[in-house]
Write a protein that holds these residues in place. Structure first.
Motif, PDB file in Angstrom:
ATOM      1  N   ASP A  20      42.288  40.943  46.457  1.00 43.99           N
ATOM      2  CA  ASP A  20      43.631  40.082  46.020  1.00 43.99           C
ATOM      3  C   ASP A  20      44.399  40.965  45.096  1.00 43.99           C
ATOM      4  OD1 ASP A  20      41.724  40.060  43.951  1.00 43.99           O
ATOM      5  OD2 ASP A  20      42.122  38.307  42.998  1.00 43.99           O
ATOM      6  N   TRP A  22      45.521  41.977  41.728  1.00 48.44           N
ATOM      7  CA  TRP A  22      45.185  41.672  40.443  1.00 48.44           C
ATOM      8  C   TRP A  22      45.360  43.292  39.702  1.00 48.44           C
ATOM      9  CZ3 TRP A  22      39.986  42.031  37.540  1.00 48.44           C
ATOM     10  CH2 TRP A  22      40.161  41.488  36.286  1.00 48.44           C
ATOM     11  N   TYR A  47      46.568  46.173  43.955  1.00 45.73           N
ATOM     12  CA  TYR A  47      47.948  45.447  44.046  1.00 45.73           C
ATOM     13  C   TYR A  47      48.745  46.282  44.818  1.00 45.73           C
ATOM     14  CZ  TYR A  47      49.483  49.017  40.375  1.00 45.73           C
ATOM     15  OH  TYR A  47      49.635  50.265  39.898  1.00 45.73           O
ATOM     16  N   SER A  54      44.019  35.032  45.912  1.00 46.10           N
ATOM     17  CA  SER A  54      42.548  35.093  45.359  1.00 46.10           C
ATOM     18  C   SER A  54      41.552  34.185  45.908  1.00 46.10           C
ATOM     19  CB  SER A  54      42.709  34.635  43.784  1.00 46.10           C
ATOM     20  OG  SER A  54      41.427  34.790  43.220  1.00 46.10           O
ATOM     21  N   THR A  90      38.096  35.364  48.383  1.00 45.08           N
ATOM     22  CA  THR A  90      36.832  34.831  48.004  1.00 45.08           C
ATOM     23  C   THR A  90      36.332  34.153  48.927  1.00 45.08           C
ATOM     24  OG1 THR A  90      37.376  34.687  45.636  1.00 45.08           O
ATOM     25  CG2 THR A  90      35.512  33.446  46.443  1.00 45.08           C
ATOM     26  N   LEU A 132      35.697  42.540  41.728  1.00 43.24           N
ATOM     27  CA  LEU A 132      34.923  41.193  41.565  1.00 43.24           C
ATOM     28  C   LEU A 132      34.118  41.077  40.094  1.00 43.24           C
ATOM     29  CD1 LEU A 132      35.443  38.491  43.159  1.00 43.24           C
ATOM     30  CD2 LEU A 132      33.123  38.864  44.122  1.00 43.24           C
ATOM     31  N   ARG A 169      46.709  31.296  35.475  1.00 40.96           N
ATOM     32  CA  ARG A 169      46.817  30.939  36.927  1.00 40.96           C
ATOM     33  C   ARG A 169      46.351  29.864  37.583  1.00 40.96           C
ATOM     34  NH1 ARG A 169      46.077  36.576  36.621  1.00 40.96           N
ATOM     35  NH2 ARG A 169      43.800  36.397  37.102  1.00 40.96           N
ATOM     36  N   GLY A 191      41.110  30.369  40.570  1.00 40.65           N
ATOM     37  CA  GLY A 191      40.410  31.903  40.280  1.00 40.65           C
ATOM     38  C   GLY A 191      39.233  31.748  39.165  1.00 40.65           C
ATOM     39  N   SER A 219      50.970  33.498  39.946  1.00 34.94           N
ATOM     40  CA  SER A 219      50.618  34.990  39.676  1.00 34.94           C
ATOM     41  C   SER A 219      51.002  35.363  38.056  1.00 34.94           C
ATOM     42  CB  SER A 219      52.092  35.848  40.521  1.00 34.94           C
ATOM     43  OG  SER A 219      53.167  35.628  39.725  1.00 34.94           O
TER      44      SER A 219
END
Length: 227
Positions: free
Chosen positions: A2, A4, A9, A41, A45, A59, A107, A110, A130
């Motif tokens: 994801d 981050w 990124y 995100s 998962t 993670l 966010r 998450g 975001s």
């Protein structure tokens, strides 16, 4: 993976970040050439849980997740702190003050919003989709406090948005601390997991792991996670 920063990124159409560079370095040693996909995100998962032979990074390895996946790491150990504007008339210094603040933005989904709810926070605004949006909301006065990134992440977004040093204040409350890992779905081949763990150890022993990490940190280097 994801989005981050600064761990994973997209920048100028290219996937990058601390963990992305480490994963690529691992694959260079193991001879693997797996496709890296960027997903939201929650979707990432769910994909890790439901799609066979899937790998996800970065993670947090937590007790609740321990039995869900196979793990390679740690990559780094990080903490989550709240932030507010340094010029605020009401600096927060205690957990009680934080829990009674008018509004805390995080966010929409998450680990962080879930953690805050478990801790009993009832003043959460989960409208941000975001990390970038969190900082824009704080700078525009649309929220009082933001929680969502590690100190390294705050440094990254401060550079991206041109936020002057001293503008943001880290509230001295470490809400969460855990190591970041690479997670493998349970059906992943044990030999593959072992090969990745060995490759990561090679990177650590050679000093390459630290060199990758330092490329993404602000000038103060390893002090990025200091309280």
């Amino acid at each position: 993976m994801d989005e981050w920063a600064p761990y994973n990124y997209q920048e100028n159409g290219r996937l990058t970040g601390i963990s992305t560079d480490i994963v690529r370095a691992i694959m260079a040693l193991t001879g693997d050439d797996f496709e890296i996909q960027l997903m939201p995100s929650m979707r990432a998962t769910l994909t890790l849980r439901n799609r066979p032979r899937t790998i996800m990074y970065s993670l947090f390895r937590t007790p609740e997740r321990e039995e869900l996946y196979k793990w390679v790491g740690p990559i780094v150990e990080e903490s989550i702190y709240p932030y507010q504007l340094a010029a605020t008339a009401q600096p927060i210094n205690s957990l009680e003050q934080l829990m009674h603040a008018p509004r805390i933005s995080t966010r929409h989904a998450g680990l962080v919003p879930a953690l805050l709810q478990e801790l009993g926070f009832r003043n959460l605004d989960k409208s941000a989709t975001s990390s970038m949006q969190l900082y824009l909301m704080l700078l525009a006065g649309r929220t009082d406090i933001i929680i969502g990134d590690t100190p390294a992440g705050v440094a990254y977004y401060s550079r991206e948005l041109g936020i002057a040093p001293g503008t943001l204040r880290r509230i001295p409350l470490e809400l969460f601390r855990a190591p970041l890992y690479i997670a493998f779905s349970h059906d992943s081949d044990d030999a593959l997991v072992a090969a990745w763990a060995d490759a990561l150890n090679q990177l650590r022993r050679s000093g390459e792991l630290e060199r990758i990490v330092q490329r993404y940190l602000p000038a103060q280097g390893s002090d990025h996670a200091a309280p």
